[in-house]
Design an enzyme around this catalytic site. Structure first.
Site, mmCIF file in Angstrom:
data_model
loop_
_atom_site.group_PDB
_atom_site.id
_atom_site.type_symbol
_atom_site.label_atom_id
_atom_site.label_comp_id
_atom_site.label_asym_id
_atom_site.label_seq_id
_atom_site.Cartn_x
_atom_site.Cartn_y
_atom_site.Cartn_z
ATOM 1 N N SER A 87 -9.920 -0.816 7.432
ATOM 2 C CA SER A 87 -9.188 -0.477 6.125
ATOM 3 C C SER A 87 -8.501 -1.715 5.443
ATOM 4 C CB SER A 87 -8.278 0.632 6.273
ATOM 5 O OG SER A 87 -8.991 1.926 6.501
ATOM 6 N N LYS A 106 0.935 -1.099 0.060
ATOM 7 C CA LYS A 106 0.051 -0.058 -0.034
ATOM 8 C C LYS A 106 0.724 1.206 0.162
ATOM 9 C CE LYS A 106 -3.799 1.827 2.700
ATOM 10 N NZ LYS A 106 -4.662 1.470 3.868
ATOM 11 N N SER A 111 -9.531 1.564 3.357
ATOM 12 C CA SER A 111 -8.834 2.123 2.592
ATOM 13 C C SER A 111 -7.693 1.280 1.678
ATOM 14 C CB SER A 111 -8.025 3.246 3.238
ATOM 15 O OG SER A 111 -7.135 2.918 4.247
#
Length: 556
Positions: free
Chosen positions: A276, A171, A252
């Site tokens: 997330s 990420k 996310s």
């Protein structure tokens, strides 16, 4: 002649990209050039979506040229033919880490092959505007050479249950010294940290290959209010491979979930504050672990909340999740919450892991057909199922905790872990920067950042709020766990992620099947702190019992 013309038209329109004939390439693998397209019609159609968060203002990033993602590999890809890709596909596609390691040991596959397979696949899909998912922001330009070096060393002594030679995506809020770390924000587009995040060092110490960076909900979805999940100004709009522009990606860690689902890498690392990892894992039919806060280091990760943040592995299978967790653990002196772990999470796995385990299921969820089916699978695996009424416990001041934490934690990241190019001192500076060009930098607004700037919570009040939230979160789980002597509680997707977050309890999302619409759904197991081994064992046994994961049909 008519047949030749038809064949030519089919070849030209097969992908919404073009062949760059000016470059020297092979016949089998021409250089592919991505071209941006007019999105007006797409966005007009998307404006009718019943889910307001799916009414996108843009799809492709206005700042990212996708050709730059795979440009460092043009020479390698030129000799990597479509035939080679198809030949390797049966060895790589949807395979677990142990299966891939065995293929390398048996001489059927090399780590270089594995790496190039994923790069080729990413280019193939991400250069096609009808199939692209906007999951990948950057690829590590050194990764092929790193794979070759591992091949030179040989795989004879490599543990099949290890990340050695496995291409992993990160990420893009996780620092890497050889790639920029942007959090999806244009404000950090040139952020080049000098050091890796602690967990990246752990991966490299275990000879994992850092394949690249994936898209995310900008600033880990603590930036704009009610905006699309998976959107960032740097990466554009991440799309769900199970229902492109139809289903949400979750967030996310959107790119992490999407990339694993689409077989863009062996695995990915996400981060979670509250849901997330669990959310995108569930929405993309992958396994996502939100560990106990402190089990994995947060050093070198762009923060929301030093109280709640944690990275975690996202994989196709529970076995792979355990393998990745083994590689990521380690005590970090720079992270005040960090703890050491001597557990081998792979050794905890058993197909009989449900037998005799007491699983609490919530009566309020029993109306969900997939949840019911999953409960039946647990029973078939030998679990003892106890239904209970979940208490309605408020989580007052949750956003206040996030505001106050980010107000102090983000400046600490800027001063200690950001690259020299980053000169911001606080959130207010980011807000002011974005106001200079809101259409580009904040098209959905920056309401949450503005709330952070306005927050006046004192350190003493923050401590009280944090303690109260943790007590309430633990009460939500502890009361039924103690009353019924439960090993774990079973939820759906990220439904109870906020409670697990403030309690600092670990949670594991495992694919449970698909709605009639085709949208994936997960069962999420939640246990006491540092019981990741128990969760992985339950998840592994459930996975073996249900085999619920299927790859998305347009990405097979």
């Amino acid at each position: 002649m008519k047949q030749i013309i038809i064949l030519f038209l089919v070849l030209v329109t097969a992908f919404s990209c073009k062949v760059n004939t000016e470059k020297e390439t092979t016949v089998d693998s021409p250089a592919i050039v991505w071209e941006a397209q007019d999105e007006t019609a797409e966005l007009e159609a998307q404006a009718q979506h019943e889910n307001e968060r799916m009414r996108f203002k843009l799809i492709n990033s206005k700042t990212l040229d996708k050709n730059e993602i795979w440009r460092p590999f043009e020479k390698d890809l030129a000799s990597f033919s479509a035939e080679k890709y198809e030949g390797l596909k049966q060895l790589i596609f949807e395979r677990s880490i142990p299966e891939l390691q065995r293929a390398v040991k048996e001489g059927q596959l090399t780590y270089e092959d594995l790496t190039l397979f994923y790069i080729y696949r990413i280019r193939e899909y991400e250069s096609n505007n009808d199939l692209s998912l906007n999951a990948v922001i950057a690829l590590n330009p050194e990764v092929v050479e790193q794979a070759r070096k591992l091949d030179e060393q040989g795989a004879a002594g490599v543990d099949e249950n290890s990340v050695h030679g496995m291409p992993i995506l990160l990420k893009d809020n996780i620092n890497t010294s050889d790639m920029k770390t942007t959090a999806g924000a244009i404000a950090l587009a040139e952020n080049q940290p000098s050091k890796n995040a602690f967990i990246v060092d752990r991966l490299q110490q275990n000879n994992a290959l850092i394949l690249g960076k994936v898209n995310l909900s900008e600033w880990a979805y603590y930036f704009c209010e009610g905006c699309p999940l998976g959107y960032s100004a740097v990466g554009g709009q991440t799309l769900n491979p199970y229902g492109r522009k139809e289903f949400e990606t979750g967030g996310s860690s959107s790119g992490s979930g999407v990339a694993v689902a689409a077989n863009y890498a062996v695995a990915a690392i996400g981060t979670e504050t509250a849901g997330s990892i669990l959310s995108p894992a569930s929405k993309n039919a992958v396994v996502g672990l939100k560990p106990t806060v402190g089990l994995l280091s947060r050093t070198g990760i762009i923060p929301i909340s030093g109280t709640l943040d944690t990275p975690g592995p996202m994989t196709k299978y529970v076995m792979d999740n355990a393998i990745l967790l083994n590689a990521l653990t380690g005590k970090d002196a720079e992270d005040r919450s960090s703890v050491a772990s001597d557990k081998n999470y792979v050794k905890s796995l058993s197909a009989q892991g449900l037998k005799g385990k007491r699983i609490g299921v919530m009566k309020s969820l029993m109306t969900d057909s997939l949840y019911n089916r999953a409960v039946e699978k647990m029973k078939e695996g030998g679990a003892v199922i106890i239904e209970f009424e979940a208490e309605n416990i408020p989580l007052d001041n949750f956003l206040t905790l996030l505001n106050a934490d980010m107000k102090k934690d983000l400046p600490a990241y800027f001063s200690q872990y950001a690259g020299e190019e980053v000169t911001y001192k606080n959130v207010e500076a980011i807000v002011k920067y974005n106001l200079k060009d809101t259409l580009l930098r904040a098209p959905y607004g920056q309401q949450l950042f503005e709330g952070i700037v306005a927050d006046t919570t004192s350190a003493e009040a923050l401590e009280r709020i944090s303690a109260q939230l943790q007590a309430n979160g633990r009460k939500f789980f502890d009361v039924p766990m103690q009353q019924h002597n439960l090993d774990a509680v079973a939820s759906i997707n990220n439904y109870h992620a906020a409670y697990a977050a403030v309690a600092k309890y670990p949670a594991l999302a495992v694919p449970a099947g698909f709605e009639t619409s085709g949208e994936p759904k997960s069962i999420t197991f939640i246990a006491k702190p540092y019981e990741e081994d128990k969760l992985l064992n339950l998840g592994y046994a459930f996975e073996q019992q249900s085999y619920a994961r299927k790859p998305p049909k347009n990405y097979r």
